[in-house]
Each structure stands twice: as structure tokens, then as C-alpha cells.
Motif scaffolding. Sequence first.
Motif, PDB file in Angstrom:
ATOM      1  N   CYS A  30     -50.094 -62.230   5.019  1.00  0.00           N
ATOM      2  CA  CYS A  30     -51.404 -62.884   4.896  1.00  0.00           C
ATOM      3  C   CYS A  30     -51.755 -63.170   3.442  1.00  0.00           C
ATOM      4  CB  CYS A  30     -52.498 -62.024   5.527  1.00  0.00           C
ATOM      5  SG  CYS A  30     -52.488 -62.024   7.328  1.00  0.00           S
ATOM      6  N   GLY A  31     -51.095 -62.462   2.507  1.00  0.00           N
ATOM      7  CA  GLY A  31     -51.341 -62.726   1.090  1.00  0.00           C
ATOM      8  C   GLY A  31     -51.053 -64.168   0.708  1.00  0.00           C
ATOM      9  N   LEU A  32     -50.078 -64.781   1.363  1.00  0.00           N
ATOM     10  CA  LEU A  32     -49.783 -66.203   1.105  1.00  0.00           C
ATOM     11  C   LEU A  32     -50.961 -67.081   1.507  1.00  0.00           C
ATOM     12  CD1 LEU A  32     -46.074 -66.439   2.337  1.00  0.00           C
ATOM     13  CD2 LEU A  32     -46.886 -66.750  -0.021  1.00  0.00           C
ATOM     14  N   CYS A  33     -51.665 -66.661   2.554  1.00  0.00           N
ATOM     15  CA  CYS A  33     -52.791 -67.463   3.055  1.00  0.00           C
ATOM     16  C   CYS A  33     -54.040 -67.285   2.191  1.00  0.00           C
ATOM     17  CB  CYS A  33     -53.097 -67.075   4.497  1.00  0.00           C
ATOM     18  SG  CYS A  33     -51.701 -67.274   5.613  1.00  0.00           S
ATOM     19  N   THR A  34     -54.373 -66.027   1.876  1.00  0.00           N
ATOM     20  CA  THR A  34     -55.598 -65.791   1.115  1.00  0.00           C
ATOM     21  C   THR A  34     -55.461 -66.201  -0.350  1.00  0.00           C
ATOM     22  OG1 THR A  34     -54.894 -63.496   0.739  1.00  0.00           O
ATOM     23  CG2 THR A  34     -56.349 -63.893   2.603  1.00  0.00           C
ATOM     24  N   SER A  35     -54.246 -66.485  -0.791  1.00  0.00           N
ATOM     25  CA  SER A  35     -53.999 -66.785  -2.205  1.00  0.00           C
ATOM     26  C   SER A  35     -54.830 -67.945  -2.728  1.00  0.00           C
ATOM     27  CB  SER A  35     -52.510 -67.072  -2.428  1.00  0.00           C
ATOM     28  OG  SER A  35     -52.095 -68.192  -1.676  1.00  0.00           O
ATOM     29  N   VAL A  36     -55.004 -68.988  -1.936  1.00  0.00           N
ATOM     30  CA  VAL A  36     -55.627 -70.213  -2.454  1.00  0.00           C
ATOM     31  C   VAL A  36     -57.109 -70.323  -2.109  1.00  0.00           C
ATOM     32  CG1 VAL A  36     -53.426 -71.423  -2.282  1.00  0.00           C
ATOM     33  CG2 VAL A  36     -55.065 -71.619  -0.406  1.00  0.00           C
ATOM     34  N   MET A  37     -57.617 -69.421  -1.277  1.00  0.00           N
ATOM     35  CA  MET A  37     -58.935 -69.645  -0.691  1.00  0.00           C
ATOM     36  C   MET A  37     -60.076 -69.510  -1.684  1.00  0.00           C
ATOM     37  SD  MET A  37     -58.482 -67.787   2.997  1.00  0.00           S
ATOM     38  CE  MET A  37     -57.260 -68.362   4.180  1.00  0.00           C
ATOM     39  N   TRP A  38     -59.999 -68.533  -2.597  1.00  0.00           N
ATOM     40  CA  TRP A  38     -61.094 -68.347  -3.547  1.00  0.00           C
ATOM     41  C   TRP A  38     -61.354 -69.624  -4.334  1.00  0.00           C
ATOM     42  CZ3 TRP A  38     -64.771 -64.889  -5.280  1.00  0.00           C
ATOM     43  CH2 TRP A  38     -65.334 -65.165  -6.529  1.00  0.00           C
ATOM     44  N   SER A  39     -60.331 -70.130  -4.982  1.00  0.00           N
ATOM     45  CA  SER A  39     -60.519 -71.300  -5.839  1.00  0.00           C
ATOM     46  C   SER A  39     -60.886 -72.531  -5.024  1.00  0.00           C
ATOM     47  CB  SER A  39     -59.259 -71.567  -6.662  1.00  0.00           C
ATOM     48  OG  SER A  39     -58.136 -71.704  -5.831  1.00  0.00           O
ATOM     49  N   CYS A  40     -60.339 -72.651  -3.807  1.00  0.00           N
ATOM     50  CA  CYS A  40     -60.667 -73.809  -2.967  1.00  0.00           C
ATOM     51  C   CYS A  40     -62.141 -73.795  -2.573  1.00  0.00           C
ATOM     52  CB  CYS A  40     -59.790 -73.822  -1.713  1.00  0.00           C
ATOM     53  SG  CYS A  40     -58.072 -74.288  -2.013  1.00  0.00           S
ATOM     54  N   ILE A  41     -62.638 -72.621  -2.161  1.00  0.00           N
ATOM     55  CA  ILE A  41     -64.049 -72.522  -1.769  1.00  0.00           C
ATOM     56  C   ILE A  41     -64.950 -72.779  -2.970  1.00  0.00           C
ATOM     57  CG2 ILE A  41     -65.844 -70.978  -0.884  1.00  0.00           C
ATOM     58  CD1 ILE A  41     -63.636 -69.546   0.723  1.00  0.00           C
ATOM     59  N   PHE A  42     -64.636 -72.155  -4.112  1.00  0.00           N
ATOM     60  CA  PHE A  42     -65.457 -72.356  -5.305  1.00  0.00           C
ATOM     61  C   PHE A  42     -65.451 -73.831  -5.716  1.00  0.00           C
ATOM     62  CE2 PHE A  42     -66.554 -72.446  -9.758  1.00  0.00           C
ATOM     63  CZ  PHE A  42     -67.554 -71.503  -9.869  1.00  0.00           C
ATOM     64  N   ASN A  43     -64.289 -74.448  -5.669  1.00  0.00           N
ATOM     65  CA  ASN A  43     -64.148 -75.850  -6.034  1.00  0.00           C
ATOM     66  C   ASN A  43     -64.963 -76.755  -5.112  1.00  0.00           C
ATOM     67  OD1 ASN A  43     -62.127 -78.482  -5.490  1.00  0.00           O
ATOM     68  ND2 ASN A  43     -62.474 -77.993  -7.641  1.00  0.00           N
ATOM     69  N   LEU A  44     -64.868 -76.527  -3.816  1.00  0.00           N
ATOM     70  CA  LEU A  44     -65.592 -77.349  -2.840  1.00  0.00           C
ATOM     71  C   LEU A  44     -67.099 -77.115  -2.913  1.00  0.00           C
ATOM     72  CD1 LEU A  44     -63.253 -76.905   0.281  1.00  0.00           C
ATOM     73  CD2 LEU A  44     -63.563 -79.004  -1.063  1.00  0.00           C
ATOM     74  N   ALA A  45     -67.497 -75.856  -3.087  1.00  0.00           N
ATOM     75  CA  ALA A  45     -68.920 -75.512  -3.045  1.00  0.00           C
ATOM     76  C   ALA A  45     -69.683 -75.948  -4.292  1.00  0.00           C
ATOM     77  CB  ALA A  45     -69.095 -74.017  -2.840  1.00  0.00           C
ATOM     78  N   THR A  46     -69.004 -76.058  -5.440  1.00  0.00           N
ATOM     79  CA  THR A  46     -69.693 -76.435  -6.683  1.00  0.00           C
ATOM     80  C   THR A  46     -69.472 -77.905  -7.052  1.00  0.00           C
ATOM     81  OG1 THR A  46     -67.806 -75.681  -8.022  1.00  0.00           O
ATOM     82  CG2 THR A  46     -69.575 -74.094  -7.619  1.00  0.00           C
ATOM     83  N   GLU A  47     -68.728 -78.619  -6.228  1.00  0.00           N
ATOM     84  CA  GLU A  47     -68.473 -80.034  -6.511  1.00  0.00           C
ATOM     85  C   GLU A  47     -69.796 -80.813  -6.496  1.00  0.00           C
ATOM     86  OE1 GLU A  47     -65.859 -83.058  -7.576  1.00  0.00           O
ATOM     87  OE2 GLU A  47     -65.448 -80.927  -7.288  1.00  0.00           O
ATOM     88  N   GLY A  48     -70.046 -81.549  -7.574  1.00  0.00           N
ATOM     89  CA  GLY A  48     -71.229 -82.389  -7.648  1.00  0.00           C
ATOM     90  C   GLY A  48     -72.507 -81.663  -8.010  1.00  0.00           C
ATOM     91  N   LEU A  49     -72.431 -80.393  -8.489  1.00  0.00           N
ATOM     92  CA  LEU A  49     -73.654 -79.656  -8.829  1.00  0.00           C
ATOM     93  C   LEU A  49     -74.139 -79.920 -10.251  1.00  0.00           C
ATOM     94  CD1 LEU A  49     -73.217 -76.123  -7.211  1.00  0.00           C
ATOM     95  CD2 LEU A  49     -74.194 -78.202  -6.236  1.00  0.00           C
ATOM     96  N   GLY A  50     -73.257 -80.417 -11.123  1.00  0.00           N
ATOM     97  CA  GLY A  50     -73.669 -80.759 -12.488  1.00  0.00           C
ATOM     98  C   GLY A  50     -74.306 -79.599 -13.225  1.00  0.00           C
ATOM     99  N   LYS A  51     -75.544 -79.800 -13.714  1.00  0.00           N
ATOM    100  CA  LYS A  51     -76.235 -78.787 -14.523  1.00  0.00           C
ATOM    101  C   LYS A  51     -76.586 -77.530 -13.734  1.00  0.00           C
ATOM    102  CE  LYS A  51     -80.770 -80.922 -13.663  1.00  0.00           C
ATOM    103  NZ  LYS A  51     -81.873 -81.695 -14.250  1.00  0.00           N
TER     104      LYS A  51
END
Length: 440
Positions: free
Chosen positions: A356-377
Motif C-alpha cells: 500500500c506504500g506505493l499507493c499512499t506515496s503520491v496522495m499527499w502532494s496530489c491532494i494539496f496540489n488540487l485543493a490549493t489550485e487557484g487560491l492565490g493570496k
Amino acid sequence: MQNNNQKGRSIAIVAMIFLFGMIAFVTNLAAPIGVIWKNQPALQGSNTLGMLGNMMNFLAYLFMGIPSGKLLTKVGYKKTALIAIAFGFFGVFIQYLSGQILTEGLIGGLPANFYVYLLGAFVAGISVCMLNTVVNPMLNLLGGGGNKGNQLLQVGGTLNSFMGTLTPMFVGALIGVVTKDTAITDVNVVLYLAMAIFAGTFVILSFIPIADPEGENTQNATFEHSPFAFRHFTLGVIAIFFYVGTEVGIPGTLNFYLSDTTGAGAGLNLATAATIGGFAAGTYWFLMLIGRFVAGLIASKVSSKLMMIVTCFTGIGLILLAIFLPKSVTGSMPVFTGSGFEMTTLPLSAILLVLCGLCTSVMWSCIFNLATEGLGKYTAQASGIFMTMVVGGGILPLVQNSIADHAGYMISYIVPLIALAYMLFYALWGHKNVNTDIAV
């Protein structure tokens, strides 16, 4: 002038990636040291109590997340990082002191020095919360957001996973055979190393010029809204709560399972169970390293959404198989047994959980990237709020191990299973920014 800017950007990236590694080093001390504490006579082998250090580490996020975001906005990235490093040093020092206190007294049925250890874990948690608040938005912004921002986060996550790999392996090897006489002083060398790294990093970072990546003074910015005005951010905050609980709960509970030499455990040899448990958990983090390294190579071309969908589906499948496979079905994997690496027979369910380590490896950065996209200031404020919900890394493993105490280890993996189902929803639909009318 352009060369100076590029040099400053490169220095900032290297510094942030190194801090990413420190986050994992401190965080991953909790589970293997928890194995020592749970085997103390007063704790009676309780998985729930053994996971309390991890809980305190992540509970700090709940209290410090939003203040960290405000501090970041007020004093900037570098000063926030320096304050975080100072907290880290004292957090590890307090944990060290818990092993130096010799007392036979009990408070609330628990050893007095156990409370000192929990305090140290909480202070160390303040440190990693603040470091996360600095590192994630800075790498994302230095990469320019989008796929490129995710790529830098994946590269930073690679070192994070490398340190996460070494820590439980190192501590597990130092512990060796766990008995009621095993104490936290048996891993003092790890605590000495952690304090030395914090002290050295503080001195070095003090002399490194790091400019805030926004390129503007956010102190004077006007904030008409809260980051919660963005639906995709709000749903992302929930996703990160579930993610961190999953990332920590899978290997932490696995470590307890393999180290448990009672009938509830995996049935390993008493002499090597703790070492094998630590190295199996370390292998999980090693696979996270591999996953993040590969993701760092392809992230500029593969979207965060697609990465999340594929890894969530795969993780759900692996955990379902682990839950339903009987302990008698076994497999082999290379594990350090104390004297060297050997192909070791383990329940196949345990090996699937390591994968499962292969699966959880990318999730943190993907969620942070998607959730903060377009937030600017609003990004700095959003980062602080994000860190608050990292408390999931303390709450969900505690819930999971409470279930493990009463219903069994494998049944407890229903907790990360539900969490992965929500993250799959977020990757498919929840990440969409529907608030494009807000000025950023």
C-alpha cells in the motif's frame, strides 16, 4: 540579475526538500517507540496506549495549524521554518528526558515518565506542523502550481519517504527483542541524532537567503474571504484528514501486528518479531519513496487527478484482500532479522499492506496540489488550515488500534478502507473548483 534569482530559487528548493525529510524523521519515531511503551507492564500490551505518542504528535496539528498559517503570513517562510526547527529540538529533548526519569510512581495507572514522553511528542508535533505549513506551499509555488508544482512536491516527498524508511528500521534494529525491561533509553542514539540534526539545520538555515515565493508582501494583502469559500479546498481539507490517518495507520498498525507475539499477532518468533515489524513498516515507507520518485519523474505530464484515481482504486483492492485473507496464507519478502537480510515468511495480508506504500506515496502532494489550485493570496492561510486537519494522522490510527484491541488487527483496516473511498470521491468529483468568481 536573472542568474541570482535562479540561484536563490534553487537554494530555496533544496532547503525545503531537506526540511521535508526532517518531517518524516520526527514523525516516524512515534510508532516504533510506541512498541517499547506498549510492552511496559503498566500499559499491559495495549495498542491504543502504544499509539498515544503518535496521537500527541498529530494532535499538535489541531492546535498549531491555523496559527502556523497566520505566522507564515506575518513573518515569512524562513523565520517560520527556524521557529519550527527550534520546537523540534526541544520536542526530541523532552522525549529523551522521559527516559532519564527514574520513578516507580503511577499517575492514572500509567508511569509518570510516560506523560513526559507524550509532552515531548506533542512539542515535536508542533515542529512538524509548522514545517509542513512552510514546505508544502513553498514547493508548490516555486514550481508554479499545477503539474509542475505537484512535481516538486513529489521530489520533496521522495526524501520524506527515505527518512520515513530509515527511522522505523533503525529504531527496530536498536530495540531488538522487546521485553518488559526494554526502555526508551535503548534508542537514545536516535534521539541524539535527531537533536544534532535540528541544531545543525537551525545554524545552516540561518545563513541561507530564502525569499518568500509569492514575490509580494502578504502582510498588507486584503482578504475578503476565507479559504473555506472555495468548495474544492473545503473538501480537500477533509481528504487530507483521511489521507494522513491512512498513511500513518497502515504501517503503524502493521508494526504492532508483526511485533505482537501473542495469538492476536502474526505468529512471529519472539526474538525477531520487533525487528521484523520495524523493517516491514520501513519497507512500506521505502515503497512510498519509490512511488514518489517515479511520480516526480512523470508528474509534469500526468495530472494529480489521474494519480489519485489509480492509487485509490489500487489501495482499496489491496486492503480488501488483506482483510479477508486468513493468517495461514503466507508469502515471503526480504526483511532484516537482526543479523542480516533474509527472505522471511509473513502472512500475505501483511505483505499486501506493505505494498500500500506505493499507493499512499503520491496522495499527499496530489491532494494539496488540487485543493490549493487557484487560491492565490489565500494559499498561506489555506496551508495553515490544511495542517490543522493533519490531526487525522493521530485520530484515525487511534481509532484503528482501538478496533484492533477489540476485534483484531485485520478488521481494523476498515478505517483506512473508508478513508480511501472518500479520497477516491475527491479525485473523481470533489476537487473541481466551482468558485472561479472569487478574486485571488
